[in-house]
Motif scaffolding. Sequence first.
Motif, PDB file in Angstrom:
ATOM      1  N   ASN A 107     -10.518 -20.758  -4.462  1.00 24.26           N
ATOM      2  CA  ASN A 107     -11.510 -19.149  -4.707  1.00 24.26           C
ATOM      3  C   ASN A 107     -12.027 -18.633  -3.363  1.00 24.26           C
ATOM      4  OD1 ASN A 107     -12.996 -17.979  -6.776  1.00 24.26           O
ATOM      5  ND2 ASN A 107     -15.235 -19.441  -7.146  1.00 24.26           N
ATOM      6  N   THR A 108     -10.966 -18.712  -2.950  1.00 22.64           N
ATOM      7  CA  THR A 108     -11.594 -17.621  -1.963  1.00 22.64           C
ATOM      8  C   THR A 108     -10.728 -15.551  -1.456  1.00 22.64           C
ATOM      9  OG1 THR A 108      -9.079 -18.375  -0.894  1.00 22.64           O
ATOM     10  CG2 THR A 108     -11.250 -19.518   0.044  1.00 22.64           C
ATOM     11  N   SER A 109     -10.566 -14.699  -1.223  1.00 21.92           N
ATOM     12  CA  SER A 109     -10.747 -13.624  -0.836  1.00 21.92           C
ATOM     13  C   SER A 109     -10.410 -13.185   0.597  1.00 21.92           C
ATOM     14  CB  SER A 109     -11.318 -12.873  -2.302  1.00 21.92           C
ATOM     15  OG  SER A 109     -10.064 -11.622  -2.242  1.00 21.92           O
ATOM     16  N   GLU A 110      -9.731 -12.463   1.074  1.00 19.60           N
ATOM     17  CA  GLU A 110      -9.134 -12.161   1.772  1.00 19.60           C
ATOM     18  C   GLU A 110      -8.435 -10.306   1.955  1.00 19.60           C
ATOM     19  OE1 GLU A 110     -11.070 -12.569   4.055  1.00 19.60           O
ATOM     20  OE2 GLU A 110     -12.729 -14.463   4.184  1.00 19.60           O
ATOM     21  N   TYR A 111      -8.806  -9.650   2.976  1.00 21.46           N
ATOM     22  CA  TYR A 111      -8.381  -8.923   3.367  1.00 21.46           C
ATOM     23  C   TYR A 111      -7.086  -9.026   4.322  1.00 21.46           C
ATOM     24  CZ  TYR A 111     -10.598  -4.872   0.624  1.00 21.46           C
ATOM     25  OH  TYR A 111     -11.570  -4.537  -0.511  1.00 21.46           O
ATOM     26  N   LEU A 112      -5.752  -8.494   3.730  1.00 17.96           N
ATOM     27  CA  LEU A 112      -4.587  -9.530   4.239  1.00 17.96           C
ATOM     28  C   LEU A 112      -3.644  -7.966   4.768  1.00 17.96           C
ATOM     29  CD1 LEU A 112      -3.739 -13.147   2.900  1.00 17.96           C
ATOM     30  CD2 LEU A 112      -4.746 -12.274   4.700  1.00 17.96           C
ATOM     31  N   ILE A 113      -2.755  -8.196   5.992  1.00 14.90           N
ATOM     32  CA  ILE A 113      -1.611  -7.365   5.288  1.00 14.90           C
ATOM     33  C   ILE A 113      -0.456  -8.097   5.060  1.00 14.90           C
ATOM     34  CG2 ILE A 113       0.130  -6.301   7.324  1.00 14.90           C
ATOM     35  CD1 ILE A 113      -1.946  -6.829   9.501  1.00 14.90           C
ATOM     36  N   VAL A 114       0.029  -6.908   3.890  1.00 13.59           N
ATOM     37  CA  VAL A 114       1.019  -6.903   3.153  1.00 13.59           C
ATOM     38  C   VAL A 114       2.351  -6.444   3.351  1.00 13.59           C
ATOM     39  CG1 VAL A 114       1.976  -7.668   0.262  1.00 13.59           C
ATOM     40  CG2 VAL A 114      -0.695  -7.966   1.042  1.00 13.59           C
ATOM     41  N   ALA A 115       3.058  -7.018   3.669  1.00 14.82           N
ATOM     42  CA  ALA A 115       4.289  -6.572   4.424  1.00 14.82           C
ATOM     43  C   ALA A 115       5.859  -6.670   3.015  1.00 14.82           C
ATOM     44  CB  ALA A 115       5.514  -7.251   5.209  1.00 14.82           C
ATOM     45  N   GLY A 116       5.848  -5.334   2.860  1.00 13.20           N
ATOM     46  CA  GLY A 116       7.287  -5.473   1.700  1.00 13.20           C
ATOM     47  C   GLY A 116       8.091  -5.469   2.876  1.00 13.20           C
ATOM     48  N   VAL A 117       9.679  -6.478   1.888  1.00 15.41           N
ATOM     49  CA  VAL A 117      10.658  -6.381   2.211  1.00 15.41           C
ATOM     50  C   VAL A 117      12.090  -6.679   1.947  1.00 15.41           C
ATOM     51  CG1 VAL A 117       9.335  -7.305   4.547  1.00 15.41           C
ATOM     52  CG2 VAL A 117      10.896  -9.012   3.893  1.00 15.41           C
ATOM     53  N   ILE A 118      13.416  -5.815   2.611  1.00 18.17           N
ATOM     54  CA  ILE A 118      14.471  -6.614   1.861  1.00 18.17           C
ATOM     55  C   ILE A 118      15.123  -7.882   2.373  1.00 18.17           C
ATOM     56  CG2 ILE A 118      16.900  -5.608   0.358  1.00 18.17           C
ATOM     57  CD1 ILE A 118      15.443  -3.150   0.767  1.00 18.17           C
ATOM     58  N   PRO A 119      15.002  -9.465   1.745  1.00 18.47           N
ATOM     59  CA  PRO A 119      15.469  -9.928   2.541  1.00 18.47           C
ATOM     60  C   PRO A 119      16.507 -10.010   2.459  1.00 18.47           C
ATOM     61  CG  PRO A 119      13.645 -11.327   0.879  1.00 18.47           C
ATOM     62  CD  PRO A 119      13.942  -8.595   0.902  1.00 18.47           C
ATOM     63  N   GLY A 120      17.544 -11.007   3.571  1.00 16.91           N
ATOM     64  CA  GLY A 120      18.837 -10.699   3.678  1.00 16.91           C
ATOM     65  C   GLY A 120      19.477 -12.294   3.286  1.00 16.91           C
ATOM     66  N   VAL A 154       1.572 -11.556   4.932  1.00 17.86           N
ATOM     67  CA  VAL A 154       2.496 -11.951   3.492  1.00 17.86           C
ATOM     68  C   VAL A 154       3.277 -10.961   3.763  1.00 17.86           C
ATOM     69  CG1 VAL A 154       1.970 -11.899   1.231  1.00 17.86           C
ATOM     70  CG2 VAL A 154      -0.016 -13.237   2.517  1.00 17.86           C
ATOM     71  N   LEU A 155       4.627 -11.816   3.132  1.00 15.34           N
ATOM     72  CA  LEU A 155       5.635 -11.021   3.016  1.00 15.34           C
ATOM     73  C   LEU A 155       6.052 -11.520   1.735  1.00 15.34           C
ATOM     74  CD1 LEU A 155       8.497 -12.255   5.796  1.00 15.34           C
ATOM     75  CD2 LEU A 155       6.600 -10.167   5.829  1.00 15.34           C
ATOM     76  N   MET A 156       7.046  -9.892   1.018  1.00 13.66           N
ATOM     77  CA  MET A 156       6.826 -10.229  -0.722  1.00 13.66           C
ATOM     78  C   MET A 156       8.697  -9.008  -0.209  1.00 13.66           C
ATOM     79  SD  MET A 156       3.908  -8.108  -2.415  1.00 13.66           S
ATOM     80  CE  MET A 156       4.867  -8.734  -3.779  1.00 13.66           C
ATOM     81  N   HIS A 157       8.819  -9.308  -1.670  1.00 10.18           N
ATOM     82  CA  HIS A 157      10.539  -7.976  -1.742  1.00 10.18           C
ATOM     83  C   HIS A 157       9.118  -7.005  -1.238  1.00 10.18           C
ATOM     84  CE1 HIS A 157      12.010 -11.741  -3.062  1.00 10.18           C
ATOM     85  NE2 HIS A 157      12.922 -11.192  -2.761  1.00 10.18           N
ATOM     86  N   GLN A 158      10.449  -5.662  -1.302  1.00  9.94           N
ATOM     87  CA  GLN A 158       9.201  -4.374  -1.109  1.00  9.94           C
ATOM     88  C   GLN A 158       9.170  -3.345  -2.469  1.00  9.94           C
ATOM     89  OE1 GLN A 158      12.407  -1.486   0.853  1.00  9.94           O
ATOM     90  NE2 GLN A 158      10.535   0.153   0.190  1.00  9.94           N
ATOM     91  N   SER A 159      10.141  -3.448  -3.215  1.00  7.37           N
ATOM     92  CA  SER A 159       9.950  -3.288  -5.262  1.00  7.37           C
ATOM     93  C   SER A 159       8.779  -3.560  -5.494  1.00  7.37           C
ATOM     94  CB  SER A 159      11.366  -3.237  -5.805  1.00  7.37           C
ATOM     95  OG  SER A 159      11.780  -4.560  -5.981  1.00  7.37           O
ATOM     96  N   GLU A 160       8.833  -5.150  -5.513  1.00  5.55           N
ATOM     97  CA  GLU A 160       7.187  -5.993  -6.379  1.00  5.55           C
ATOM     98  C   GLU A 160       6.000  -5.494  -5.195  1.00  5.55           C
ATOM     99  OE1 GLU A 160       8.201 -10.112  -6.177  1.00  5.55           O
ATOM    100  OE2 GLU A 160       9.905  -9.656  -7.011  1.00  5.55           O
ATOM    101  N   LEU A 161       6.048  -4.993  -4.263  1.00  8.65           N
ATOM    102  CA  LEU A 161       4.941  -4.827  -3.499  1.00  8.65           C
ATOM    103  C   LEU A 161       4.703  -3.186  -4.141  1.00  8.65           C
ATOM    104  CD1 LEU A 161       2.404  -4.925  -1.213  1.00  8.65           C
ATOM    105  CD2 LEU A 161       4.348  -3.970   0.273  1.00  8.65           C
ATOM    106  N   GLN A 162       5.820  -2.260  -4.279  1.00  7.34           N
ATOM    107  CA  GLN A 162       5.480  -0.977  -4.351  1.00  7.34           C
ATOM    108  C   GLN A 162       5.366  -1.433  -6.086  1.00  7.34           C
ATOM    109  OE1 GLN A 162       9.687  -0.156  -4.527  1.00  7.34           O
ATOM    110  NE2 GLN A 162       9.269   1.456  -2.497  1.00  7.34           N
TER     111      GLN A 162
END
Length: 379
Positions: free
Chosen positions: A92-105, A188-196
């Motif tokens: 039950n917490t909420s914060e502003y984070l840097i979310v980076a969308g990448v394409i993992p190898g 936070v890292l995630m897939h680029q298309s999902e962040l898009q």
Amino acid sequence: MSILGVAIAIMVMVTVGGVALGLTSQSAIQGEDVDYWIVPEDRTASSIAVSVDSAQLGGTHAVSERLNRNPEVAYATPVLLQVLQVNAPTSNTSEYLIVAGVIPGEEDREILGTSTAPLTPGDPHYANGSYDGPWTGEVVASGAAAELLELEEGDAVTFPRQQSNRTLHVENVSAGSYTTGAGPLPVVLMHQSELQTMTDSTNGDPADQILVSTTRAGVKSQLEDLYPRTTVIAKGGVAGQEVSTSSLPVAIAVTALLTAVVVGTLFVATMMGLELHANRRRLAVLTTIGYQTRSRAFLVVAETFILTLCGTVCGILLGIGGIQLTNLLAEQYLGVQSVALFDLRLVLAAGIVATIIAVSASLYPVWLTRRTDVLEVLG
């Protein structure tokens, strides 16, 4: 003492000027195996946390796919950066984070100090630009992000301010972190298309930068041809990068220049004045044996220039050492590489400053020389 004064002034100017040049280098994301970053040319030296929403690159999936087919490229990925509100329902917490969308190898890579290994290789949801492929919902949280949101592996996360009902879960909490002067960044890292998709930014397939790992130096020229109006930055920074229009580096450079001129001039003029005052008898003797006022002034000016030149050479060498020390301390305590850069332009600037110091500092000793009263001194 005059040499020491000039050396200190020039050392400060070269060191601070090196920091200014470092700040003009375009900002780029650190990656463990990254050799080059492709960034828009108008990207300033802002920190990563505030450099989002600036000019972006387009068609990045196609470009990264093309790069990864290049046998001289080991790995390439776009990086889309967003600062988003992230909510963790479990804690039950909420914060502003840097979310980076990448394409993992296929291999483990670190981007922003966070491992991409837990993410499914590739970008399944992109599906050749249709954005209807399988949804992984995978995110990897850095240690700082996990601490802020009290995240554990398997916890769900949401982006409450984004109009999306997609679900995400923490695939792994990375042990690494990306550290700045303010401490480790929550990433936070995630897939680029999902962040898009979740940020409604699929149009044009945008990303902020493209990271490239390669073992061939010749690849840089190929990278420069990928996009117009972009800059390719080598790992560790280079002295010849485009100069930023940010006012901060300019202000630092101007301050260093003025400080060097003022300190150097006052120090040399004062020391030369004291020396002439102590050697008034010598000037009086020169007058009695036929030296005209112009000749005596020339000797004083020549001495001033020689002392300034010696101090400048020492100052440049000390300044180079100061740049190396600055980078060493910045890397050790701030986790930042190449804060200051050395460039031959700093040597040219030091020469110009030394000339200004010598000319300005000569005025006072010359005035004292003209005021020397032979009868008073020798009487």
